[in-house]
Design a protein around this motif. Structure first.
Motif, short mmCIF file in Angstrom:
data_model
loop_
_atom_site.label_atom_id
_atom_site.label_comp_id
_atom_site.label_asym_id
_atom_site.label_seq_id
_atom_site.Cartn_x
_atom_site.Cartn_y
_atom_site.Cartn_z
N SER A 259 -16.49 25.33 10.73
CA SER A 259 -16.12 23.92 10.70
C SER A 259 -16.26 23.31 12.08
CB SER A 259 -14.68 23.75 10.21
OG SER A 259 -14.30 22.38 10.28
N GLU A 260 -16.87 22.13 12.14
CA GLU A 260 -17.00 21.40 13.39
C GLU A 260 -15.88 20.37 13.56
OE1 GLU A 260 -19.31 21.94 15.70
OE2 GLU A 260 -20.35 23.49 14.55
N LEU A 261 -14.95 20.33 12.62
CA LEU A 261 -13.87 19.36 12.69
C LEU A 261 -12.88 19.74 13.79
CD1 LEU A 261 -13.14 18.91 8.87
CD2 LEU A 261 -14.45 17.38 10.36
N ARG A 262 -12.43 18.74 14.53
CA ARG A 262 -11.44 18.98 15.57
C ARG A 262 -10.05 18.91 14.94
NH1 ARG A 262 -8.41 15.53 18.62
NH2 ARG A 262 -9.61 13.75 17.85
N THR A 263 -9.34 20.03 14.96
CA THR A 263 -7.99 20.05 14.40
C THR A 263 -6.93 20.16 15.49
OG1 THR A 263 -8.13 22.44 13.97
CG2 THR A 263 -8.74 20.94 12.18
N ASP A 264 -7.32 19.95 16.75
CA ASP A 264 -6.33 19.78 17.81
C ASP A 264 -5.46 18.58 17.42
OD1 ASP A 264 -5.79 20.41 20.91
OD2 ASP A 264 -5.68 18.23 20.58
N PRO A 265 -4.12 18.67 17.55
CA PRO A 265 -3.26 17.61 17.03
C PRO A 265 -3.24 16.32 17.84
CG PRO A 265 -1.93 19.30 18.07
CD PRO A 265 -3.33 19.83 18.04
N TRP A 266 -3.77 16.34 19.07
CA TRP A 266 -3.68 15.15 19.92
C TRP A 266 -4.93 14.30 19.81
CZ3 TRP A 266 1.11 14.74 21.00
CH2 TRP A 266 1.88 15.88 21.19
N ASP A 267 -4.73 12.99 19.70
CA ASP A 267 -5.83 12.06 19.48
C ASP A 267 -6.29 11.33 20.73
OD1 ASP A 267 -6.18 12.45 16.66
OD2 ASP A 267 -4.27 11.42 16.38
N PHE A 268 -5.39 11.00 21.62
CA PHE A 268 -5.80 10.34 22.86
C PHE A 268 -4.76 10.59 23.94
CE2 PHE A 268 -3.29 7.11 20.71
CZ PHE A 268 -2.53 6.54 21.73
N VAL A 269 -5.17 10.35 25.18
CA VAL A 269 -4.28 10.54 26.32
C VAL A 269 -4.48 9.38 27.28
CG1 VAL A 269 -5.95 11.95 27.61
CG2 VAL A 269 -3.50 12.19 28.10
N VAL A 270 -3.43 8.95 27.93
CA VAL A 270 -3.49 7.92 28.96
C VAL A 270 -3.27 8.62 30.30
CG1 VAL A 270 -2.46 5.81 29.87
CG2 VAL A 270 -2.58 6.18 27.40
N THR A 271 -4.30 8.64 31.14
CA THR A 271 -4.19 9.33 32.43
C THR A 271 -3.60 8.42 33.49
OG1 THR A 271 -6.44 8.71 33.05
CG2 THR A 271 -6.17 10.81 31.91
N GLN A 272 -2.95 9.05 34.46
CA GLN A 272 -2.35 8.34 35.59
C GLN A 272 -2.91 8.91 36.87
OE1 GLN A 272 1.53 9.63 34.11
NE2 GLN A 272 2.22 7.50 34.31
N GLU A 273 -3.16 8.06 37.85
CA GLU A 273 -3.67 8.56 39.12
C GLU A 273 -2.56 9.33 39.83
OE1 GLU A 273 -5.64 6.96 43.30
OE2 GLU A 273 -5.24 5.58 41.65
N VAL A 274 -2.88 10.53 40.29
CA VAL A 274 -1.91 11.38 40.96
C VAL A 274 -2.16 11.29 42.46
CG1 VAL A 274 -1.04 13.72 41.25
CG2 VAL A 274 -1.78 12.94 39.00
N ALA A 275 -1.18 10.79 43.18
CA ALA A 275 -1.28 10.69 44.63
C ALA A 275 -0.30 11.66 45.25
CB ALA A 275 -0.96 9.26 45.09
N ARG A 276 -0.83 12.64 45.96
CA ARG A 276 0.05 13.64 46.60
C ARG A 276 0.64 13.02 47.89
NH1 ARG A 276 -0.04 18.44 44.31
NH2 ARG A 276 -1.78 19.03 43.00
N PRO A 277 1.90 13.36 48.20
CA PRO A 277 2.49 12.83 49.42
C PRO A 277 1.78 13.36 50.66
CG PRO A 277 3.90 14.51 48.43
CD PRO A 277 2.82 14.20 47.44
N VAL A 278 1.76 12.55 51.71
CA VAL A 278 1.12 12.96 52.97
C VAL A 278 2.07 13.87 53.73
CG1 VAL A 278 0.20 12.13 55.17
CG2 VAL A 278 -0.20 10.84 53.06
N GLY A 279 1.49 14.91 54.35
CA GLY A 279 2.29 15.82 55.18
C GLY A 279 2.83 16.99 54.43
#
Length: 279
Positions: A259-279
């Motif tokens: 089967s080529e069907l995707r059965t992963d339960p998650w449909d979409f994701v909203v990504t956020q920019e990750v900014a690491r602290p300086v130092g």
């Protein structure tokens, strides 16, 4: 060529012996009359409405899945509950359901073995060996040449089928990796295993916050691997092609497909920019 469900299931249990399953698992024949005909086999990770509809599109089908539909106890198969509804659809449609779960994880060309192969690992051994030493849970091996953690993560994004959650990594993207431990499916129970701790990288799925955080902190002390967390479904989907090939070889003439069907339960994701602290 038409065979009985008993014929096909006997081969399935020879390829992926039930004796290899964990005590808590429930693989094997789940739905069907052993004497009913089987004209085609469809392989999928999950028995869900979409994959059951797919196998029912043609008569005399068998759905061979990785995840057992009835792994945990149920007290009803009423059709207002999804498991009861799916079982009823299979029975009315004349299709069978068989699962090969942890018994397909531990064997050669099992879920973790295939993942190790696709990563190009050599000198591969089980993380937790069985009595024979060559089968068992998870795999650990080495790349021919070191690669960066970032390059391996990007390679996995191309090797695995696409999912909403993609590939997540914990560690410096430039750090060199040569020895890799892998476990298809949920593998955080192996985070403290010596073979995993000795690897440069551990690739698995369903890493929870606390085990992953603790492993990351331990790695900062120089005692533990970087981590890559992928979709549970995607990590095991790769096995289906190998399983289909094994069935075709054992049962010449039988129509076998993946089967080529995707059965992963998650449909979409909203990504956020990750900014690491300086130092």
């Amino acid at each position: 060529m038409t065979r009985t469900l008993r014929d096909v299931n006997d081969v399935i249990e020879r390829l992926w012996p039930l004796t290899g399953a964990e005590d808590w698992d429930a693989p094997g024949l789940l739905v069907g009359d052993p004497e009913q005909p089987v004209e085609h086999v469809l392989l999928a990770v999950d028995a869900v409405r979409a994959t059951i509809d797919e196998v029912l599109a043609r008569p005399a089908g068998l759905l061979l899945v990785h995840h057992p539909l009835l792994m945990r106890g149920v007290t009803t198969v009423a059709e207002d509950r999804y498991k009861g509804a799916l079982i009823a659809r299979l029975i009315r449609g004349g299709a069978a359901l068989v699962a090969a779960h942890t018994n397909a994880d531990v064997v050669r060309d099992g879920t973790s073995d295939v993942l190790a192969q696709r990563l190009g690992l050599h000198d591969v051994t089980p993380i937790v060996p069985a009595a024979d030493g060559s089968t068992g849970l998870g795999r650990v091996g080495e790349l021919a040449e070191p690669q960066s953690l970032g390059d391996i993560a990007r390679s996995l994004a191309g090797i695995l089928p696409a999912t909403a959650t993609g590939v997540r990594a914990s560690g410096d993207g430039e750090q060199p990796v040569r020895r890799i431990a892998v476990c298809g499916g949920a593998g955080d129970s192996l985070l403290s295993h010596p073979a995993v701790r000795a690897a440069d990288l551990y690739v698995t799925a369903d890493l929870r916050h606390h085990p992953a955080s603790e492993a990351r902190e331990q790695a900062l002390l120089g005692d533990g691997p970087a981590l890559i967390d992928v979709s549970h479904w995607a990590s095991e989907w790769l096995w289906l092609d190998a399983a289909a090939a094994a069935l075709v070889e054992a049962l010449p003439g039988l129509d076998v497909s993946v089967s080529e069907l995707r059965t992963d339960p998650w449909d979409f994701v909203v990504t956020q920019e990750v900014a690491r602290p300086v130092g």
